[in-house]
Design an enzyme around this catalytic site. Structure first.
Site, PDB file in Angstrom:
ATOM      1  N   ILE A 141      36.663  24.991  29.211  1.00 29.82           N
ATOM      2  CA  ILE A 141      35.781  26.130  28.949  1.00 29.82           C
ATOM      3  C   ILE A 141      36.455  27.464  29.247  1.00 29.82           C
ATOM      4  CG2 ILE A 141      33.637  24.857  29.286  1.00 29.82           C
ATOM      5  CD1 ILE A 141      33.518  25.902  32.117  1.00 29.82           C
TER       6      ILE A 141
ATOM      7  N   GLY B 257      43.652  30.634  31.657  1.00 34.10           N
ATOM      8  CA  GLY B 257      44.329  31.870  32.033  1.00 34.10           C
ATOM      9  C   GLY B 257      45.670  31.554  32.644  1.00 34.10           C
ATOM     10  N   GLY B 258      46.283  32.567  33.295  1.00 35.25           N
ATOM     11  CA  GLY B 258      47.572  32.348  33.917  1.00 35.25           C
ATOM     12  C   GLY B 258      47.532  31.326  35.031  1.00 35.25           C
TER      13      GLY B 258
ATOM     14  N   GLY C 181      45.787  28.518  35.035  1.00 33.65           N
ATOM     15  CA  GLY C 181      45.604  27.163  34.526  1.00 33.65           C
ATOM     16  C   GLY C 181      44.370  27.081  33.649  1.00 33.65           C
TER      17      GLY C 181
ATOM     18  N   ASP D 299      41.041  42.521  39.141  1.00 37.09           N
ATOM     19  CA  ASP D 299      41.079  42.066  37.738  1.00 37.09           C
ATOM     20  C   ASP D 299      39.668  42.055  37.167  1.00 37.09           C
ATOM     21  OD1 ASP D 299      42.274  41.283  35.404  1.00 37.09           O
ATOM     22  OD2 ASP D 299      42.268  39.150  35.885  1.00 37.09           O
TER      23      ASP D 299
END
Length: 597
Positions: free
Chosen positions: A281, A284-285, A287, A402
């Site tokens: 679902i 990203g960096g 995983g 972020d």
């Protein structure tokens, strides 16, 4: 110089757009190494043959890999991890990979890669995790691989490999050569898989021994049976607490985290159907995130860290666990538990059925519900309350670093839940800022953080302001397609222009059927106050919460308008000078060319 650089640009673009492009080019060329790595990655992708088109953002002409490319993790501007598992790749492994000199983790399992195992991987001495399982590699294992002394995890299982295995590879803490024709097995001295799995002692064998030794006396037998019953009861009670503890190293990596639940890897595998692609679902960096269902039917989101073997991977895991375990608020994502083994770091969260704000704004499937204006306004308030808690009520304070629509999740009632603390930092209240490597998402990064590496709670305030603009417009923070319409690439500049021209109807998301103009204006004003260039000019999140309620907004907005008028005059003067320099240089070049002819 200006003429050479700008000669390819459409003359219709104004100076501001040129400056934006210059900034983006600067960001993509801050060092020579990332550019070299970007070129190597694009060559690597060609050889891997991504026929399914799963990787679409590896574009060497845009931002360098460490800023925005998927399946990549970086540290200090260098690529340290590639996670390319289960992407339908069917090519070969190019020698270009050796250019990634700082690579510590390479995971390409569950593809259809073919050819011999490349001996040039032996030159990648920093490798700690190498997973090539479930591919079509053939031939033998290169003897030079024995030089990979830093390997901690090696998986070559389920490949068409044969021959002998370099003895040095048996010193790797975790290895798997099963499902191949390599010379290993029970009849030989060396195994095919690591044989350090803890052996679960069986009470049945103990019971037989006890009964045999006690056969000479009924009284002794009764006493032993009683002792066994007591021990068996304790064993059952332990099984209820941790049913599936049977993974190598699982007991050796316990972390004391209060009331958090500790899961076994087997429980996580059962919950996610062994990390099935159909349950992914998010990605990203760090995983991937999987949808899962526990044995008690609790729906969860399972975040699987892929770069544990990289220097930053372990730190990211411990950071997120530490932060989320101490930060408890209705608008912050709650951590249910975690799983640790010698090769896995996994976090388990409640499943957010409505996914993220970014999904609801831009990625809806036909028939799915979008976000109406009351819901968007509630999300703005909820996110502000969550950030205010992190900045004002945590000791030490927490900076998220972020903040964006993709990291704001939505529960059953579409309430905002701030997640993904992988880049967050704990900050001593006595410090005004923290200097660190720049992390985050382009378009959401505050200018002072981008230029100096100094982050503070005002960095989050800037990201929150951009997120408000996303909520109102439904658009991305950076959109290169706007160049075709001769508009600003950066959403912030685009909105400023429309706001100056009083084009409110062009600012609001076209998917909104109805909205309150006064409330939209309030949100936009707060957003522009939060995204001022100087961090000291931005409000705190406590002030933001009040301004969203209308308290103190009018005064701050009047000050902003005065400052903006001054900035516009200065920029207009600079643009005029810049245009004059460009035109002069362009004319001189034209004269030189004419003379040369």
């Amino acid at each position: 110089m200006f003429g050479v650089f700008f000669s390819w640009l459409p003359l219709k673009l104004d100076v501001k757009k040129w400056l934006i492009l210059l900034l983006l080019l600067k960001l993509s060329s801050q060092s020579t190494e990332p550019d070299v790595e970007g070129e190597a990655l694009t060559d690597l992708l060609v050889a891997l043959n991504d026929s399914a088109g799963r990787i679409t953002d590896w574009n060497f002409n845009f931002v360098s890999p460490c800023f925005s490319w998927s399946h990549i993790t970086c540290r200090d501007g260098k690529v340290i991890s590639l996670s390319l598992a289960s992407l339908g790749l069917s090519g070969t492994l190019s020698p270009a990979i050796t250019i990634l000199k700082f690579l510590t983790s390479l995971d390409i399992q569950n593809n259809s890669l073919r050819g011999a195992l490349p001996d040039y991987l032996a030159n990648m001495t920093r490798l700690q995790n190498l997973n090539l399982a479930n591919n079509d590699f053939s031939g033998s294992v290169p003897s030079t691989w024995g030089e990979l002394s830093g390997l901690k995890h090696l998986d070559l299982s389920s490949n068409d490999l044969s021959g002998s295995i370099p003895l040095q590879l048996y010193s790797v803490p975790n290895f798997n050569f099963s499902g191949t024709r390599l010379s290993c097995g029970s009849s030989l001295e060396q195994p095919c898989v690591s044989n350090s799995h803890p052996q679960v002692s069986t009470n049945k064998g103990k019971l037989e021994a006890i009964i045999t030794s006690a056969s000479c006396a009924a009284l002794v037998l009764l006493l032993v049976v009683a002792v066994f019953a007591y021990r068996y009861h304790r064993h059952l009670r332990k099984l209820k607490q941790d049913v599936f503890v049977d993974v190598t190293g699982e007991d050796d990596y316990k972390i004391s985290l209060g009331q958090l639940r500790r899961f076994s890897l087997r429980e996580i595998q059962l919950a996610t159907d062994n990390f099935s692609e159909s349950n992914i679902i998010g990605q990203g960096g760090f995983g991937r995130v999987y949808r899962g269902v526990l044995l008690d039917n609790t729906k969860v989101a399972v975040k699987r860290l892929v770069d544990y073997y990289s220097p930053g991977g372990e730190a990211a895991f411990l950071r997120e666990v530490q932060l989320i375990s101490v930060a408890v608020h209705r608008n912050l994502l709650r951590l249910i538990g975690f799983c640790t083994t010698s090769s896995e770091r996994i976090l388990v969260y409640p499943f957010m059925p409505n996914l993220s704000v970014a999904y609801r704004l831009r990625d809806l499937k036909p028939g799915e519900k979008g976000l109406d204006w009351p819901t968007r306004k509630r999300i703005a308030f909820g996110t502000a309350h969550g950030l205010e808690y992190l900045h004002e009520h945590c000791n030490p304070k927490i900076i998220h670093r972020d903040l964006k629509a993709a990291n704001i999740l939505l529960d059953d009632d579409f309430e905002a839940v701030l997640g993904d603390f992988g880049l967050a930092k704990l900050v001593d209240t006595k410090m005004t800022h923290v200097t660190t490597q720049v992390r985050g998402t382009m378009g959401h990064i505050a200018p002072e953080y981008l230029s100096t590496g100094k982050s503070s709670e005002k960095t989050d305030v800037f990201g929150y302001g951009i997120t408000l603009l996303e909520l109102v417009t439904g658009q991305r923070a950076i959109d290169f397609s706007r160049l075709e319409e001769e508009e600003d690439v950066l959403l912030l500049d685009h909105i400023k222009k429309l706001q100056r021209e009083n084009r409110l109807q062009d600012i609001v998301d076209g998917n909104l059927k109805s909205y309150e103009p006064n409330e939209v204006e309030t949100i936009i004003q707060v957003a522009l106050l939060c995204t001022q260039s100087l961090p000291e000019d931005r409000p705190t999140m406590a002030e933001v919460v009040k301004m969203l309620q209308g308290v103190g907004l009018a005064e701050r907005w009047a000050e902003w308008e005065q400052l903006e008028e001054v900035r516009n005059r200065e920029f207009s003067l600079f643009s005029h000078q810049f245009r004059w320099a460009y035109d002069t240089t362009h004319d001189q070049e034209a004269i030189q060319l004419s003379t040369a002819r």
